[in-house]
Design a protein around this motif. Structure first.
Motif, PDB file in Angstrom:
ATOM      1  N   VAL A  39       0.833  -1.344  -0.074  1.00 45.03           N
ATOM      2  CA  VAL A  39       0.082  -0.103   0.137  1.00 45.03           C
ATOM      3  C   VAL A  39       0.838   1.212   0.099  1.00 45.03           C
ATOM      4  O   VAL A  39       0.326   2.257  -0.207  1.00 45.03           O
ATOM      5  CB  VAL A  39      -0.980  -0.029   1.180  1.00 45.03           C
ATOM      6  N   TYR A  40       2.150   1.201   0.457  1.00 45.30           N
ATOM      7  CA  TYR A  40       3.074   2.596   0.715  1.00 45.30           C
ATOM      8  C   TYR A  40       4.096   2.669  -0.391  1.00 45.30           C
ATOM      9  O   TYR A  40       4.526   3.468  -0.573  1.00 45.30           O
ATOM     10  CB  TYR A  40       3.495   2.290   1.946  1.00 45.30           C
ATOM     11  N   THR A  41       4.303   1.502  -0.989  1.00 45.94           N
ATOM     12  CA  THR A  41       5.534   1.598  -2.026  1.00 45.94           C
ATOM     13  C   THR A  41       5.117   0.838  -3.266  1.00 45.94           C
ATOM     14  O   THR A  41       4.116   0.341  -3.367  1.00 45.94           O
ATOM     15  CB  THR A  41       6.699   0.902  -1.332  1.00 45.94           C
ATOM     16  N   ASP A  42       6.261   1.057  -4.216  1.00 45.09           N
ATOM     17  CA  ASP A  42       6.061   0.233  -5.527  1.00 45.09           C
ATOM     18  C   ASP A  42       6.569  -0.985  -5.664  1.00 45.09           C
ATOM     19  O   ASP A  42       7.149  -1.459  -6.635  1.00 45.09           O
ATOM     20  CB  ASP A  42       6.277   1.094  -6.699  1.00 45.09           C
ATOM     21  N   ALA A  43       7.104  -1.337  -4.325  1.00 46.29           N
ATOM     22  CA  ALA A  43       8.055  -2.840  -4.208  1.00 46.29           C
ATOM     23  C   ALA A  43       7.270  -3.997  -4.967  1.00 46.29           C
ATOM     24  O   ALA A  43       5.982  -4.102  -5.217  1.00 46.29           O
ATOM     25  CB  ALA A  43       8.136  -3.107  -2.793  1.00 46.29           C
ATOM     26  N   GLU A  44       8.183  -4.776  -5.485  1.00 45.97           N
ATOM     27  CA  GLU A  44       7.553  -6.087  -6.024  1.00 45.97           C
ATOM     28  C   GLU A  44       7.864  -7.031  -4.992  1.00 45.97           C
ATOM     29  O   GLU A  44       9.027  -7.636  -4.853  1.00 45.97           O
ATOM     30  CB  GLU A  44       8.289  -6.242  -7.608  1.00 45.97           C
ATOM     31  N   ILE A  45       7.189  -7.606  -4.381  1.00 46.36           N
ATOM     32  CA  ILE A  45       7.080  -8.650  -3.413  1.00 46.36           C
ATOM     33  C   ILE A  45       7.196  -9.925  -4.009  1.00 46.36           C
ATOM     34  O   ILE A  45       6.428 -10.621  -4.643  1.00 46.36           O
ATOM     35  CB  ILE A  45       6.167  -8.711  -2.128  1.00 46.36           C
ATOM     36  N   ILE A  46       8.479 -10.765  -3.805  1.00 45.59           N
ATOM     37  CA  ILE A  46       8.541 -12.035  -4.567  1.00 45.59           C
ATOM     38  C   ILE A  46       8.556 -13.358  -3.314  1.00 45.59           C
ATOM     39  O   ILE A  46       8.557 -14.537  -3.760  1.00 45.59           O
ATOM     40  CB  ILE A  46       9.926 -12.121  -5.391  1.00 45.59           C
ATOM     41  N   TYR A  47       8.510 -13.005  -1.967  1.00 44.95           N
ATOM     42  CA  TYR A  47       8.372 -13.800  -1.152  1.00 44.95           C
ATOM     43  C   TYR A  47       7.898 -13.321   0.262  1.00 44.95           C
ATOM     44  O   TYR A  47       8.164 -12.187   0.380  1.00 44.95           O
ATOM     45  CB  TYR A  47       9.844 -14.391  -0.755  1.00 44.95           C
ATOM     46  N   MET A  48       7.223 -14.062   0.840  1.00 39.60           N
ATOM     47  CA  MET A  48       6.288 -13.466   2.263  1.00 39.60           C
ATOM     48  C   MET A  48       6.234 -14.571   3.186  1.00 39.60           C
ATOM     49  O   MET A  48       5.935 -15.650   2.633  1.00 39.60           O
ATOM     50  CB  MET A  48       5.396 -12.698   1.833  1.00 39.60           C
ATOM     51  N   PRO A  49       6.095 -14.457   4.364  1.00 37.30           N
ATOM     52  CA  PRO A  49       5.433 -15.212   5.359  1.00 37.30           C
ATOM     53  C   PRO A  49       4.114 -15.642   5.166  1.00 37.30           C
ATOM     54  O   PRO A  49       3.277 -14.764   4.526  1.00 37.30           O
ATOM     55  CB  PRO A  49       5.886 -14.710   6.601  1.00 37.30           C
ATOM     56  N   ARG A  50       3.610 -16.835   5.479  1.00 33.29           N
ATOM     57  CA  ARG A  50       2.376 -17.272   5.214  1.00 33.29           C
ATOM     58  C   ARG A  50       1.274 -16.372   5.971  1.00 33.29           C
ATOM     59  O   ARG A  50       0.179 -16.111   5.514  1.00 33.29           O
ATOM     60  CB  ARG A  50       2.081 -18.621   5.307  1.00 33.29           C
ATOM     61  N   SER A  51       1.641 -15.786   7.273  1.00 42.52           N
ATOM     62  CA  SER A  51       0.533 -15.082   7.966  1.00 42.52           C
ATOM     63  C   SER A  51       0.750 -13.558   7.617  1.00 42.52           C
ATOM     64  O   SER A  51      -0.008 -12.836   8.231  1.00 42.52           O
ATOM     65  CB  SER A  51       1.043 -15.220   9.457  1.00 42.52           C
ATOM     66  N   GLY A  52       1.266 -13.306   6.480  1.00 47.45           N
ATOM     67  CA  GLY A  52       1.246 -11.903   5.759  1.00 47.45           C
ATOM     68  C   GLY A  52       0.008 -11.889   5.205  1.00 47.45           C
ATOM     69  O   GLY A  52      -0.321 -10.534   4.963  1.00 47.45           O
ATOM     70  N   LEU A  53      -0.534 -12.798   4.767  1.00 47.05           N
ATOM     71  CA  LEU A  53      -1.629 -12.834   4.091  1.00 47.05           C
ATOM     72  C   LEU A  53      -3.007 -13.010   4.679  1.00 47.05           C
ATOM     73  O   LEU A  53      -3.170 -13.901   5.517  1.00 47.05           O
ATOM     74  CB  LEU A  53      -1.755 -13.992   3.054  1.00 47.05           C
ATOM     75  N   ILE A  54      -3.875 -12.160   4.660  1.00 52.03           N
ATOM     76  CA  ILE A  54      -5.141 -12.080   5.685  1.00 52.03           C
ATOM     77  C   ILE A  54      -6.253 -12.092   4.623  1.00 52.03           C
ATOM     78  O   ILE A  54      -6.678 -11.228   3.794  1.00 52.03           O
ATOM     79  CB  ILE A  54      -5.159 -10.746   6.380  1.00 52.03           C
ATOM     80  N   GLU A  55      -6.986 -13.418   4.664  1.00 50.22           N
ATOM     81  CA  GLU A  55      -8.253 -13.489   4.122  1.00 50.22           C
ATOM     82  C   GLU A  55      -9.131 -12.599   4.614  1.00 50.22           C
ATOM     83  O   GLU A  55      -9.372 -11.968   5.483  1.00 50.22           O
ATOM     84  CB  GLU A  55      -8.598 -14.912   4.008  1.00 50.22           C
ATOM     85  N   ASP A  56      -9.953 -12.173   3.557  1.00 52.59           N
ATOM     86  CA  ASP A  56     -11.224 -10.917   3.784  1.00 52.59           C
ATOM     87  C   ASP A  56     -10.950  -9.577   3.948  1.00 52.59           C
ATOM     88  O   ASP A  56     -11.413  -8.867   3.937  1.00 52.59           O
ATOM     89  CB  ASP A  56     -12.027 -11.516   4.879  1.00 52.59           C
ATOM     90  N   SER A  57      -9.333  -9.292   3.858  1.00 54.45           N
ATOM     91  CA  SER A  57      -8.899  -8.081   3.982  1.00 54.45           C
ATOM     92  C   SER A  57      -9.223  -7.241   2.736  1.00 54.45           C
ATOM     93  O   SER A  57      -9.025  -7.718   1.427  1.00 54.45           O
ATOM     94  CB  SER A  57      -7.366  -8.181   4.222  1.00 54.45           C
ATOM     95  N   VAL A  58      -9.278  -5.736   2.851  1.00 50.21           N
ATOM     96  CA  VAL A  58      -9.734  -5.103   1.743  1.00 50.21           C
ATOM     97  C   VAL A  58      -8.163  -4.904   1.063  1.00 50.21           C
ATOM     98  O   VAL A  58      -8.377  -4.600  -0.064  1.00 50.21           O
ATOM     99  CB  VAL A  58     -10.233  -3.700   2.215  1.00 50.21           C
ATOM    100  N   VAL A  59      -7.191  -4.964   1.779  1.00 47.89           N
ATOM    101  CA  VAL A  59      -5.819  -4.861   0.884  1.00 47.89           C
ATOM    102  C   VAL A  59      -5.900  -6.041  -0.401  1.00 47.89           C
ATOM    103  O   VAL A  59      -5.362  -5.516  -1.346  1.00 47.89           O
ATOM    104  CB  VAL A  59      -4.768  -5.195   1.867  1.00 47.89           C
ATOM    105  N   LEU A  60      -6.471  -6.988  -0.008  1.00 44.69           N
ATOM    106  CA  LEU A  60      -6.611  -8.075  -1.154  1.00 44.69           C
ATOM    107  C   LEU A  60      -7.337  -7.681  -2.270  1.00 44.69           C
ATOM    108  O   LEU A  60      -7.302  -8.060  -3.342  1.00 44.69           O
ATOM    109  CB  LEU A  60      -6.980  -9.434  -0.598  1.00 44.69           C
ATOM    110  N   ASP A  61      -8.387  -6.695  -2.045  1.00 42.57           N
ATOM    111  CA  ASP A  61      -9.177  -6.184  -3.098  1.00 42.57           C
ATOM    112  C   ASP A  61      -8.221  -5.524  -4.184  1.00 42.57           C
ATOM    113  O   ASP A  61      -8.460  -5.457  -5.497  1.00 42.57           O
ATOM    114  CB  ASP A  61     -10.066  -5.403  -2.812  1.00 42.57           C
ATOM    115  N   PHE A  62      -7.273  -4.726  -3.782  1.00 41.97           N
ATOM    116  CA  PHE A  62      -6.412  -3.761  -4.509  1.00 41.97           C
ATOM    117  C   PHE A  62      -5.199  -4.526  -4.833  1.00 41.97           C
ATOM    118  O   PHE A  62      -4.486  -4.018  -5.955  1.00 41.97           O
ATOM    119  CB  PHE A  62      -6.010  -2.479  -3.621  1.00 41.97           C
TER     120      PHE A  62
END
Length: 325
Positions: A39-62
């Motif tokens: 939401v804050y940068t133009d980074a290209e994320i290529i790897y992340m921890p499993r709990s970084g993903l939150i289902e039903d989060s509005v962030v996933l909409d964008f």
């Protein structure tokens, strides 16, 4: 002509390099960082921890591509060889994950080590340390200054509105089990900044039981998005029904904005206002907290929240408290 073509090709190369996205691998316990970067940068994320993903989060909409990013362990269990094969431009790890951070440093990769305990779990200073370190890799310096100024303005506004008022007894529930209730690392800071009384003098990451909660008898209870526990669960459970907050129906599941509110995240200012408004409804009667969050998303993330999305921010589901192991 050949010389002109060469110069043009060289210019195109520099242009492409100048606008290439920084490839980032987020390691282990840095759960909030993928959403923060999205939401804050133009980074290209290529790897992340499993709990970084939150289902039903509005962030996933964008940023639906967060679902597709390769997921790793939530702590210190990533394979160093696999991490190095990613060839990320930047690796971000948790200071507490000594094994992985040490191996990445030894490998000589570009690395940021972030921690949660800054100045005895001062949430604002922890957030500052995160976003200021990211300035080296992303053009966010001006935005950082504006964000910190917003937080400081909100802290002053809260202090002025509640001056001289009796502090309510408040309980924060970050994680919950039948035997233990954990308020979390930053509970003491949140209590103080939102004008609440830390009646049992909670420090660091300890826990309390239901008997101790009854001694406190909180007037307000806040439930985090790190647990599936919901206000209705407490209203329906006879063990909780003798508490003042439960009797008065002042049990709240906190909003889920750009990330879970009880970890370093970019919504700290609006979240403080949310806590303070629930603690002192009369002092903040003129404030529309939904509009505060909506304006915050527009100003700092350039994201327009719809009414449906705002409803989801303020009415999180139990699944958003499910931690993927």
């Amino acid at each position: 002509m050949k010389k002109i073509a060469f110069v043009l090709a060289l210019c195109c190369l520099f242009y492409a390099q100048g606008f290439a996205k920084t490839k980032v691998a987020v390691i282990g316990g840095m759960w909030p960082v993928p959403n923060m970067l999205s939401v804050y940068t133009d980074a290209e994320i290529i790897y992340m921890p499993r709990s970084g993903l939150i289902e039903d989060s509005v962030v996933l909409d964008f940023f639906p591509k967060l679902r597709e990013i390769k997921k790793g362990a939530n702590s210190d269990n990533d394979n160093i060889e696999e991490l190095l094969l990613l060839k990320a431009d930047l690796y971000i790890c948790h200071q507490a994950n000594v094994k992985i951070c040490g191996a990445l440093k030894k490998a000589g990769v570009e690395l940021i080590e972030l921690g949660v305990n800054v100045d005895n779990y001062n949430f604002k200073k922890a957030l500052e340390s995160w976003i200021f370190q990211l300035e080296k890799y992303f053009p966010i310096k001006e935005k950082n200054q504006k964000l910190i100024a917003e937080i400081e303005r909100i802290q002053k506004d809260i202090a002025q509105r509640i001056e001289g008022k009796t502090k309510p007894r408040v309980l924060i529930v970050r994680q919950y089990s039948e035997k233990n209730i954990s308020p979390g690392f930053y509970a003491d800071y949140f209590y103080k900044q939102s004008g609440a009384a830390n009646s049992y003098d909670f420090k660091a990451n300890g826990s309390i039981n239901l008997e101790e909660v009854y001694k406190l008898n909180p007037e307000v209870i806040f439930i985090s998005n790190f647990t599936p526990l919901m206000p209705q669960d407490l209203y329906d459970d006879k063990k909780w029904q003798g508490l003042q907050a439960v009797k008065d129906k002042r049990v709240y599941k906190v909003p889920l904005g750009s990330y879970r509110a009880f970890a370093p995240n970019l919504d700290f200012g609006p979240f403080l206002l949310y806590l303070a408004q629930k603690n002192y409804p009369d002092a903040f009667r003129d404030m529309d907290i939904k509009e505060v969050y909506k304006e915050h998303f527009k100003t700092f993330f350039n994201l327009e929240l719809s009414e449906e999305q705002l409803e989801r921010v303020f009415n999180p589901t139990p699944i958003q408290g499910t931690i993927k192991q």
